[in-house]
Scaffold this active site. Structure first.
Site, PDB file in Angstrom:
ATOM      1  N   SER A 122     -32.292  -4.626   3.036  1.00  0.00           N
ATOM      2  CA  SER A 122     -32.108  -5.566   2.402  1.00  0.00           C
ATOM      3  C   SER A 122     -33.606  -6.093   1.931  1.00  0.00           C
ATOM      4  O   SER A 122     -34.340  -5.717   1.255  1.00  0.00           O
ATOM      5  CB  SER A 122     -30.993  -6.470   2.841  1.00  0.00           C
ATOM      6  OG  SER A 122     -30.706  -7.606   2.000  1.00  0.00           O
ATOM      7  N   ASP A 152     -21.045  -3.112  -1.563  1.00  0.00           N
ATOM      8  CA  ASP A 152     -22.282  -3.868  -1.390  1.00  0.00           C
ATOM      9  C   ASP A 152     -22.891  -4.644  -2.430  1.00  0.00           C
ATOM     10  O   ASP A 152     -22.624  -4.484  -3.543  1.00  0.00           O
ATOM     11  CB  ASP A 152     -23.397  -2.581  -1.197  1.00  0.00           C
ATOM     12  CG  ASP A 152     -24.409  -3.205  -0.333  1.00  0.00           C
ATOM     13  OD1 ASP A 152     -24.982  -4.133  -0.336  1.00  0.00           O
ATOM     14  OD2 ASP A 152     -25.070  -2.153   0.377  1.00  0.00           O
ATOM     15  N   HIS A 195     -22.439  -4.612   2.577  1.00  0.00           N
ATOM     16  CA  HIS A 195     -23.892  -5.005   2.656  1.00  0.00           C
ATOM     17  C   HIS A 195     -24.481  -4.360   4.330  1.00  0.00           C
ATOM     18  O   HIS A 195     -25.794  -4.320   4.459  1.00  0.00           O
ATOM     19  CB  HIS A 195     -24.502  -6.155   2.327  1.00  0.00           C
ATOM     20  CG  HIS A 195     -25.844  -6.464   1.999  1.00  0.00           C
ATOM     21  ND1 HIS A 195     -26.698  -5.723   1.194  1.00  0.00           N
ATOM     22  CD2 HIS A 195     -26.722  -7.346   2.600  1.00  0.00           C
ATOM     23  CE1 HIS A 195     -27.876  -6.081   1.203  1.00  0.00           C
ATOM     24  NE2 HIS A 195     -27.926  -6.919   2.312  1.00  0.00           N
TER      25      HIS A 195
END
Length: 288
Positions: free
Chosen positions: A99, A237, A264
């Protein structure tokens, strides 16, 4: 296991090294900004093959939390990563960013540091404008009353209210983490994110970007990262499979994989599959 602290610009950061395998070490760049290394806990299993380096970026987890907002910018975090490498003597290493950690990884690699063997972009955000477009589509999948609350609170500047936070949970359980409960390790105070760092750099929520990362976009420069690369994301996601696959095309020869049961956080939602994919990729790179 070995742990300790490293002096970096702005304070001291906590690190932990797990494993004594002889293969090239891997360093993990956690999400956030303001997140911690704790969610990566299952990746300790990679220690059978190599050293796994976990660290809490400055301002989070067990690292120092200085009250200096000027420290919360991507250039300082890139500098911090270089300082950690130097302190630990990591002349050769693999990098896994997740991320926000993929933004940090990309920015670091665009400086062309020596000794990096490969990069894993896990649920990447490499273009904030594209991220915002994807989240706008995700928000439309929420109940209309939830959409109205989120929109109104952002418009009125009341994103710190319980009403907004409750509505935000509807987004999170669809696109961030889909399991009913999290591992008990996530209840540790050291697992708690630093909201000041997050708000300064990102904003009040995953889908509302107001911080200094707004406008970040390295899509056109990804081709400069001439390393073996793997791009991954979850089927549900917030880093959408379509977008992540598009990123993978920017690096010829890279691998793209979707974790079919995840949003995610596939390293928590499908840990065995996640670890297996990472191990297989690293072994493939090293055999080459």
């Amino acid at each position: 296991m070995k742990e300790g602290y490293i002096a970096v610009t702005g304070g001291n950061v906590y690190y932990k090294i797990v494993g004594d395998g002889s293969k090239t070490p891997i360093i993990l760049l956690h999400g956030g900004p303001g997140g911690t290394h704790v969610p990566f806990m299952h990746l300790e299993n990679l220690g059978n093959d190599r050293q796994v380096i976990f660290y809490d970026q400055l301002g989070s987890g067990k690292s120092d939390r200085p009250n200096d907002h000027s420290l919360w910018n991507i250039d300082r975090f890139v500098e911090e990563l270089g300082q950690i490498r130097e302190a630990l003597g990591l002349s050769k290493l693999h990098i896994l960013g997740h991320s926000w950690g993929t933004m940090l990884a990309a920015s670091y690699l665009l400086n062309q540091p020596e000794g990096v063997q490969s990069i894993i972009f896990s649920s990447p955000c490499l273009s904030v404008p594209q991220w915002e477009k994807d989240q706008a589509l995700h928000l439309k999948q929420l109940p209309e009353e939830v959409q109205e609350i989120l929109s109104r609170c952002e418009r009125e500047g009341t994103t710190d209210t319980e009403e907004y936070k409750t509505a935000m949970k509807e987004f999170n359980k669809r696109f961030v983490y889909r399991l009913d409960s999290k591992p008990k390790e996530m209840e540790s105070p050291y697992a708690k994110s630093n909201s000041i760092v997050y708000n300064t750099m990102w904003g009040p929520s995953e889908f509302c970007t107001t911080g200094n990362l707004k406008g970040y976009d390295v899509t056109e420069r990804l081709k400069e990262i001439q390393l073996p690369a793997m791009f991954t994301c979850g089927r549900y996601d917030e880093a959408t499979p379509q977008t992540v696959e598009g990123y993978s095309h920017c690096l010829p020869g890279s691998i793209f994989h979707v974790y079919e049961q995840s949003a995610h956080l596939p390293y928590l939602e499908e840990p065995a599959e996640y670890i297996g994919r990472v191990r297989s990729f690293l072994d493939h790179v090293e055999k080459q």
